[in-house]
Write an enzyme that holds these catalytic residues in place. Structure first.
Site, PDB file in Angstrom:
ATOM      1  N   HIS A 181       0.674  -1.043   0.057  1.00 45.16           N
ATOM      2  CA  HIS A 181       0.092  -0.016   0.056  1.00 45.16           C
ATOM      3  C   HIS A 181       0.636   1.312  -0.064  1.00 45.16           C
ATOM      4  CE1 HIS A 181       0.345  -0.613   4.445  1.00 45.16           C
ATOM      5  NE2 HIS A 181      -0.340  -1.326   4.542  1.00 45.16           N
ATOM      6  N   ASP A 200      -7.093  -3.876   0.248  1.00 45.88           N
ATOM      7  CA  ASP A 200      -6.784  -3.857   1.724  1.00 45.88           C
ATOM      8  C   ASP A 200      -8.100  -4.108   2.727  1.00 45.88           C
ATOM      9  OD1 ASP A 200      -5.059  -3.840   3.764  1.00 45.88           O
ATOM     10  OD2 ASP A 200      -4.971  -1.606   4.042  1.00 45.88           O
TER      11      ASP A 200
END
Length: 402
Positions: A233, A290
């Site tokens: 991320h 996520d």
């Protein structure tokens, strides 16, 4: 890792099907109207004159999410039932393959989660061999996010970080399911651990780190000859970029082998930073979710890794306001990217082809003859109409289940 690869011809055969619509093809700059013929694998494709009788619909390769914790009320850390639940929820949003992602927790809980991932993989392989219609996305393996990360950059992770001893890494690899891992360059013993992991074919991602740009660049230089690299991320749980302080993002974006993950829920990453990643890594940016267990559950109270989470207006936070994963799905990530100016074919590659390449998958991720018929059909508003996994239309959800 020897039990993971997929081979053409595995599983029960089923009749050929046909789909027509706007095909989002590899390397294209626009969709082309045509027809697919497929069984478990894409058998043929042909271009056609556009039909005025059909509603406009797009046919894309199924989405591949390399970083997803949960959804539909289930979480990887829950075990087999939780993994099956999240795979069902995300399949209904176009995800046909995923990595069930763990979170930093006491070691015994992490290992129990990895054993559960392996069990789900084996169950799905048995069901495919029997020709059973899939009810969820194929679980390709696990993404081990933590515990080998910085205790100062936990984000929403549970405070149970560890140093990666050879014994712990051997235990991880013995689970025979880990395909990706997140590592912080500054953790003692991380370089030796990375060599063990790379030798087993595990994709290594940099994230949850307090390292500076120079440390990150040196770590990447050491890892580059060993195997596949990623940015966990990108922009989140790491320092930022300034003129004299490149931070981890500067090192990651400038490295020619790194596949950057981007949580594009319009909460974690500003659209301008997505454009920066596209400019720096035009053929490697990956959309991920996520997602946590609250994905698909609406606003309210939830949980991530043993910590209470509140979801309000699509934003998931801990009590102190820290962003806690997301409630994103891959179809929404695609729509967000297109809304931010990314052409649909490129957004499709960010959701399918790039994640496949990052994991070394050669049997999926594109609409191409000979590849798996993992397909998602979208309407003109890019909403999911149909999903096919290995050429089989996704089964209806059993009553009372997600």
């Amino acid at each position: 890792m020897s039990r993971i690869p997929e081979q053409r011809g595995a599983g029960a055969s089923h009749p050929l099907l046909e789909l027509s619509g706007w095909l989002v093809l590899p390397h294209g700059t626009a969709a082309s109207f045509g027809r697919l013929s497929f069984g478990q694998w894409i058998e043929s494709m042909e271009t056609l004159e556009e039909s005025q009788d059909q509603p406009r619909r797009y046919i894309l390769p199924g989405f591949i999410d390399t970083h997803v914790h949960g959804g539909g009320g289930g979480d990887t850390m829950d075990g087999v039932a939780g993994i099956q639940t999240l795979s069902r929820l995300h399949a209904r949003h176009g995800t046909t393959s995923l990595l069930a992602t763990t979170i930093t927790n006491p070691w015994e809980r992490i290992m129990a989660a990895l054993q559960a991932v392996r069990q789900v993989m084996d169950l799905q392989a048995q069901q495919q061999a029997q020709g059973r219609v899939p009810t969820g996305a194929q679980v390709l393996g696990a993404h081990l996010e933590g515990p080998f990360i910085s205790p100062q950059r936990l984000g929403a992770q549970y405070p149970a970080t560890r140093e990666p001893t050879p014994e712990l890494i051997a235990e991880v690899l013995a689970a025979e399911c880990v395909r990706a891992i997140t590592l912080a360059p500054e953790v003692p013993g991380i370089a030796a651990a990375a060599q063990q992991l790379a030798a087993a074919g595990v994709r290594m991602g940099v994230g949850h780190t307090r390292a500076d740009g120079d440390q990150t660049a040196a770590f990447l230089q050491e890892l580059a000859p060993l195997g596949r690299l990623a940015a966990t991320h990108l922009f989140n749980a790491m320092g930022g970029i300034e003129g004299r302080v490149p931070g981890p993002p500067g090192a990651l974006l400038s490295h020619p082998q790194v596949f950057p993950e981007v949580i594009f829920d319009l909460q974690h990453v500003h659209p301008l930073n997505l454009q920066l990643a596209r400019a720096a890594c035009p053929d490697r940016v990956m959309l991920i979710t996520d997602a946590m267990r609250a994905a698909g559950q609406g606003d309210g109270e939830s949980e991530l890794g043993g910590q209470a989470v509140t979801v309000r207006d699509g934003r998931a936070t801990l009590a102190d306001g820290t962003l806690a994963g997301s409630v994103l799905t891959m179809d929404q990530a695609l729509r967000n990217a297109v809304g931010a100016g990314v052409p649909l074919p490129e957004a499709s590659r960010m959701a399918s082809a790039h994640p496949a390449r990052s994991l070394g998958l050669t049997d999926r991720g594109e609409l191409r003859e000979g590849l798996r018929a993992d397909l998602v059909v979208l309407d003109e508003d890019l909403q999911v109409v149909d999903v096919y996994i290995g050429g089989q239309r996704l089964a209806p959800v059993p009553q009372g289940e997600i």
